[in-house]
Scaffold this active site. Structure first.
Site, PDB file in Angstrom:
ATOM      1  N   HIS A  37       0.811  -0.774  -0.382  1.00  0.00           N
ATOM      2  CA  HIS A  37      -0.203  -0.119   0.145  1.00  0.00           C
ATOM      3  C   HIS A  37       0.849   0.950   0.211  1.00  0.00           C
ATOM      4  O   HIS A  37       0.518   2.657  -0.859  1.00  0.00           O
ATOM      5  CB  HIS A  37      -0.936   0.260   1.274  1.00  0.00           C
ATOM      6  CG  HIS A  37      -2.024  -0.794   1.102  1.00  0.00           C
ATOM      7  ND1 HIS A  37      -1.407  -2.208   2.214  1.00  0.00           N
ATOM      8  CD2 HIS A  37      -3.116  -1.050   0.523  1.00  0.00           C
ATOM      9  CE1 HIS A  37      -2.921  -3.094   2.053  1.00  0.00           C
ATOM     10  NE2 HIS A  37      -3.366  -2.554   0.651  1.00  0.00           N
ATOM     11  N   LYS A 152      -1.057  -6.410  -8.610  1.00  0.00           N
ATOM     12  CA  LYS A 152      -1.829  -8.196  -7.662  1.00  0.00           C
ATOM     13  C   LYS A 152      -2.897  -8.345  -7.889  1.00  0.00           C
ATOM     14  O   LYS A 152      -3.187  -9.123  -7.799  1.00  0.00           O
ATOM     15  CB  LYS A 152      -1.072  -7.972  -5.678  1.00  0.00           C
ATOM     16  CG  LYS A 152      -1.368  -9.258  -5.557  1.00  0.00           C
ATOM     17  CD  LYS A 152      -1.309  -9.211  -4.212  1.00  0.00           C
ATOM     18  CE  LYS A 152      -2.596  -9.237  -3.143  1.00  0.00           C
ATOM     19  NZ  LYS A 152      -2.885 -10.175  -3.671  1.00  0.00           N
ATOM     20  N   ASP A 153      -3.539  -7.379  -7.822  1.00  0.00           N
ATOM     21  CA  ASP A 153      -5.199  -8.285  -8.260  1.00  0.00           C
ATOM     22  C   ASP A 153      -5.222  -6.822  -9.539  1.00  0.00           C
ATOM     23  O   ASP A 153      -6.093  -6.091  -9.638  1.00  0.00           O
ATOM     24  CB  ASP A 153      -5.947  -7.130  -7.200  1.00  0.00           C
ATOM     25  CG  ASP A 153      -5.918  -7.463  -6.408  1.00  0.00           C
ATOM     26  OD1 ASP A 153      -6.603  -8.035  -6.108  1.00  0.00           O
ATOM     27  OD2 ASP A 153      -5.651  -6.697  -4.934  1.00  0.00           O
ATOM     28  N   GLN A 156      -9.273  -7.082 -11.387  1.00  0.00           N
ATOM     29  CA  GLN A 156      -9.852  -5.520 -10.485  1.00  0.00           C
ATOM     30  C   GLN A 156      -8.865  -4.556 -11.437  1.00  0.00           C
ATOM     31  O   GLN A 156     -10.001  -4.050 -11.596  1.00  0.00           O
ATOM     32  CB  GLN A 156      -9.559  -6.043  -8.950  1.00  0.00           C
ATOM     33  CG  GLN A 156      -9.529  -3.806  -8.348  1.00  0.00           C
ATOM     34  CD  GLN A 156      -9.166  -4.754  -6.870  1.00  0.00           C
ATOM     35  OE1 GLN A 156      -9.974  -4.989  -6.618  1.00  0.00           O
ATOM     36  NE2 GLN A 156      -8.663  -4.004  -6.290  1.00  0.00           N
TER      37      GLN A 156
HETATM   38  O1  PAF Z   1      -7.664  -4.209  -3.598  1.00  0.00           O
HETATM   39  C1  PAF Z   1      -9.166  -4.360  -2.559  1.00  0.00           C
HETATM   40  O2  PAF Z   1      -8.507  -3.478  -1.249  1.00  0.00           O
HETATM   41  C2  PAF Z   1     -10.191  -3.442  -2.702  1.00  0.00           C
HETATM   42  O3  PAF Z   1     -11.179  -4.651  -3.560  1.00  0.00           O
HETATM   43  C3  PAF Z   1     -11.635  -2.003  -3.106  1.00  0.00           C
HETATM   44  C4  PAF Z   1     -10.229  -1.431  -4.318  1.00  0.00           C
HETATM   45  C5  PAF Z   1     -10.017  -1.318  -1.676  1.00  0.00           C
HETATM   46  C6  PAF Z   1     -12.461  -2.307  -3.080  1.00  0.00           C
HETATM   47  O4  PAF Z   1     -12.790  -2.627  -2.214  1.00  0.00           O
END
Ligand code: PAF
Length: 283
Positions: A37, A152-153, A156
């Protein structure tokens, strides 16, 4: 450091910053912040005057109630960590479920050109409807110039790019490289829940992806996929859920390699009852 629990107070403050010509970046998170993060936070700070970090464990994206209940919630430690990075430029938005959903905790239904049916979408029913719902909502509240998401995602990330395209949302989506521990394990908030035996076993995931990448230079996608499946049969503490080699545009399993396309290998593995995902660019 300013911490908002309420969207209207946050919006008022962000409007005043924008009126003074400031740009606002955004890093949405579910908290339990780690160095992965922080790499998003630092990139966002280098490109914007102010940065909103949201910390919200979004109930609608969990297909497994136990995972939702056990998801780490460490708001105080998260805020303290962000203070060490930049106390003035970072604004935390830590809404209640009510502030986001009111009395209807449910997702909208989205179609992301089929991206939502692959991998995580196939194995976690409703997951991307939950992600689409919360990310769209957060974009409407924060109105950022740019928003930062980790690779990583990767699925998404591609789905959020599609969300922005479909709804014409005025936000730049910036994908950021996967942050790894020294032994290769991709950083994840879930890693804190691994037993020490599972934590020691988990770097096998990345090690296998790197070997798969080397093999992909000369072998077919199917051959590499089968090779990975065989490797995991030797692992007592890791259970492979899927290994898929897919093109990054469609996220569909590759049948025949094309030199013109970009591919990634995507993997999901259970280490005990903790589900870990990872991926690697193959070409
Ligand atoms: O990747 C994440 O931590 C979550 O999927 C997100 C993008 C904050 C949505 O809740």
């Amino acid at each position: 450091m300013k911490v908002y629990y309420n969207k209207s107070e946050l919006s008022k403050y962000l409007d005043s910053l924008r009126e003074n010509g400031n740009s606002i970046g955004f890093v949405p998170t579910m908290g339990a912040l780690h160095n992965g993060h922080l790499s998003l936070v630092n990139k966002a700070l280098s490109e914007n005057d102010f940065l909103v970090v949201s910390i919200f464990v979004n109930p609608t994206q969990f297909d497994n109630q136990e995972d939702l209940v056990k998801y780490p919630r460490t708001l105080e430690a998260d805020v303290n960590l962000l203070k060490t990075v930049n106390e003035n430029a970072i604004i935390v938005y830590a809404p209640t479920v009510d502030d986001i959903y009111g009395d209807k905790i449910e997702s909208k239904s989205f179609k992301f050109d089929g991206l939502e049916h692959q991998m995580e979408g196939a194995f976690r029913a409703g997951h991307f409807d939950g992600v689409g719902t919360i990310v769209k909502r957060l974009f409407e509240i924060v109105e950022p110039k740019s928003a930062y998401f980790g690779e990583k995602d990767f699925q998404q990330l591609q789905i959020i790019r599609k969300l922005v395209e479909l709804y014409n949302l005025p936000v730049n989506i910036i994908g950021c490289p996967i942050h790894r521990a020294k032994d290769g394990l991709a950083m994840s908030s879930r890693n804190t829940r691994l037993t020490s035996a599972h934590r020691n076993a988990a770097p096998f995931i990345y090690k296998t992806l790197v070997e798969a990448k080397n093999k992909f230079e000369t072998r077919s996608a199917q051959n590499v996929t089968e090779w990975v499946e065989i490797q995991f049969k030797t692992q007592e503490l890791l259970e492979l859920e899927y290994i898929i080699i897919a093109s990054i545009d469609t996220l569909k399993t590759v049948k025949r390699k094309s030199l013109k396309k970009k591919y990634r290998a995507f993997i999901a593995v259970y280490a005990g009852d903790i589900r870990l995902i990872d991926n690697i660019a193959l070409n």
